[in-house]
Design a protein around this motif. Structure first.
Motif, PDB file in Angstrom:
ATOM      1  N   LEU A 305       0.832  -1.210   0.000  1.00  0.00           N
ATOM      2  CA  LEU A 305       0.000   0.000   0.000  1.00  0.00           C
ATOM      3  C   LEU A 305       0.862   1.254   0.000  1.00  0.00           C
ATOM      4  N   THR A 311      -5.551  -2.744  -5.403  1.00  0.00           N
ATOM      5  CA  THR A 311      -6.076  -4.022  -4.894  1.00  0.00           C
ATOM      6  C   THR A 311      -5.862  -5.131  -5.919  1.00  0.00           C
ATOM      7  N   ILE A 329      -7.001  -5.492   4.201  1.00  0.00           N
ATOM      8  CA  ILE A 329      -6.890  -4.037   4.299  1.00  0.00           C
ATOM      9  C   ILE A 329      -7.818  -3.508   5.392  1.00  0.00           C
ATOM     10  N   ARG A 341      -7.692   3.960   3.055  1.00  0.00           N
ATOM     11  CA  ARG A 341      -6.333   3.822   2.545  1.00  0.00           C
ATOM     12  C   ARG A 341      -5.650   5.187   2.467  1.00  0.00           C
TER      13      ARG A 341
END
Length: 355
Positions: A305, A311, A329, A341
């Motif tokens: 990330l 993804t 996540i 995120r």
């Protein structure tokens, strides 16, 4: 069992479920423990779980007077129940009287440090949670008091995971903001073999001031994370790879990496160089992963990330479904206290200097 032990245990469990300053928690912890295990002085320090070096102590004045001598016996000499052995032991608690089978004079630390200071016995606990050490607790008794009992040691042992979990939780927080800009340049402090200051630069002076404020010590005292790193540096041989390094989290600042190393020159006695710098991404993410108890898979996904992977890219690279990636996540969000995120990446970049 002491009639007060169970009520105090309940109070300790409640205390350890709270939030807030680690320093305040440790002082309250010591006050509660004193109600059921009488002791005359104590020290509770947090440690970097990788190097096992101090990141800050709550220490009674009577212990502070002999602290450097205690460090010497943990890092430069051999004696009974050193903390690095307790960390690896099945039971991470011990008393000096128990280890010496009641013959305290077998211990050089007792003969040369504790006894001259008026202490007779010592109870030590490496504060372990799920195989990771988050701190050390040491209780001391003076002459004229009974030695620590097995019942008292067992009581402390029963609390070790609870205390360690609380220290782990307070070791990392995803702050909304920090109080000051990160120091860009390296702080340098040069010490003699007795840890007397020989020279320093302005960056080091600022970090020293912040560390002293955090540990609540005056300007004449060298902060404990620095002293411990120096003793580790003095103990390290040319064939040893143990780092004389700790990562300290001062509230309102990015993680600080403190490193110590021996300098070799014309003088017979060694000099010590201590550096201060904002922790790099590897150390920051390591501490975050330990404190938030991220799984190995979650660590992989967090790293991806940070590098901006989508993804779909994550699913392909890890050979798992996109739904599984999303589940991981979401788990990372819950453990780190963020909701998206974007928030996770922004906090890591802006508040911890992860780049």
């Amino acid at each position: 069992m002491h009639t007060k032990m169970e009520p105090v245990r309940a109070e300790l469990l409640k205390l350890s479920q709270g939030k807030g300053c680690s320093h305040t928690y440790r002082r309250a912890l010591m006050n509660l423990l004193r109600q059921v295990i009488p002791f005359d002085a104590a020290c509770c320090t947090t440690v970097d779980p990788e190097s096992l070096l101090s990141t800050g102590s709550v220490t009674d004045e009577e212990v502070e007077i002999i602290h450097d001598s205690l460090f010497e016996y943990d890092y430069l000499r051999k004696d009974y129940i050193p903390y690095h052995q307790l960390v690896k032991a099945v039971d991470s608690t011990a008393t000096l009287s128990g280890a010496t089978k009641g013959q305290l004079t077998r211990s050089a630390r007792y003969r040369n440090v504790l006894s001259p200071a008026g202490f007779s016995d010592e109870l030590r606990a490496a504060l372990m949670y799920k195989g990771v050490c988050w701190g050390y607790l040491t209780l001391f008794r003076r002459f004229g008091r009974p030695l620590f009992t097995e019942e008292e040691r067992v009581f402390i042992a029963s609390l070790v995971p609870v205390i360690a979990l609380r220290l782990r939780r307070s070791s990392f927080a995803m702050p909304a903001e920090i109080e000051a800009e990160s120091e860009v340049e390296l702080g340098i402090l040069v010490l003699d073999e007795r840890l007397g200051t020989l020279s320093t630069n302005g960056i080091a002076d600022r970090w020293l001031s912040r560390l002293r404020k955090w540990e609540r010590i005056d300007g004449t005292v060298l902060p404990r994370p620095i002293r411990v790193a120096c003793f580790r540096a003095l103990s390290v041989s040319t064939t040893t790879t143990s780092p004389a390094k700790s990562c300290v989290h001062l509230p309102g600042y990015p993680y600080l990496t403190v490193r110590a190393s021996k300098l070799h020159g014309l003088e017979h006695a060694p000099r010590l160089a201590v550096s201060f710098e904002t922790a790099g991404p590897a150390d920051t993410l390591r501490l975050m992963a330990e404190a938030c108890e991220l799984s190995e898979r979650e660590k992989q996904i967090l790293d991806a990330l940070i590098r901006g992977m989508s993804t779909k890219e994550l699913a392909l690279s890890l050979h798992i479904s996109a739904y599984t990636v999303q589940d991981h996540i979401k788990s990372i969000f819950v453990k780190t206290g963020v909701t998206s995120r974007r928030e996770l990446v922004w906090r890591l970049f802006s508040r911890f200097g992860v780049v």
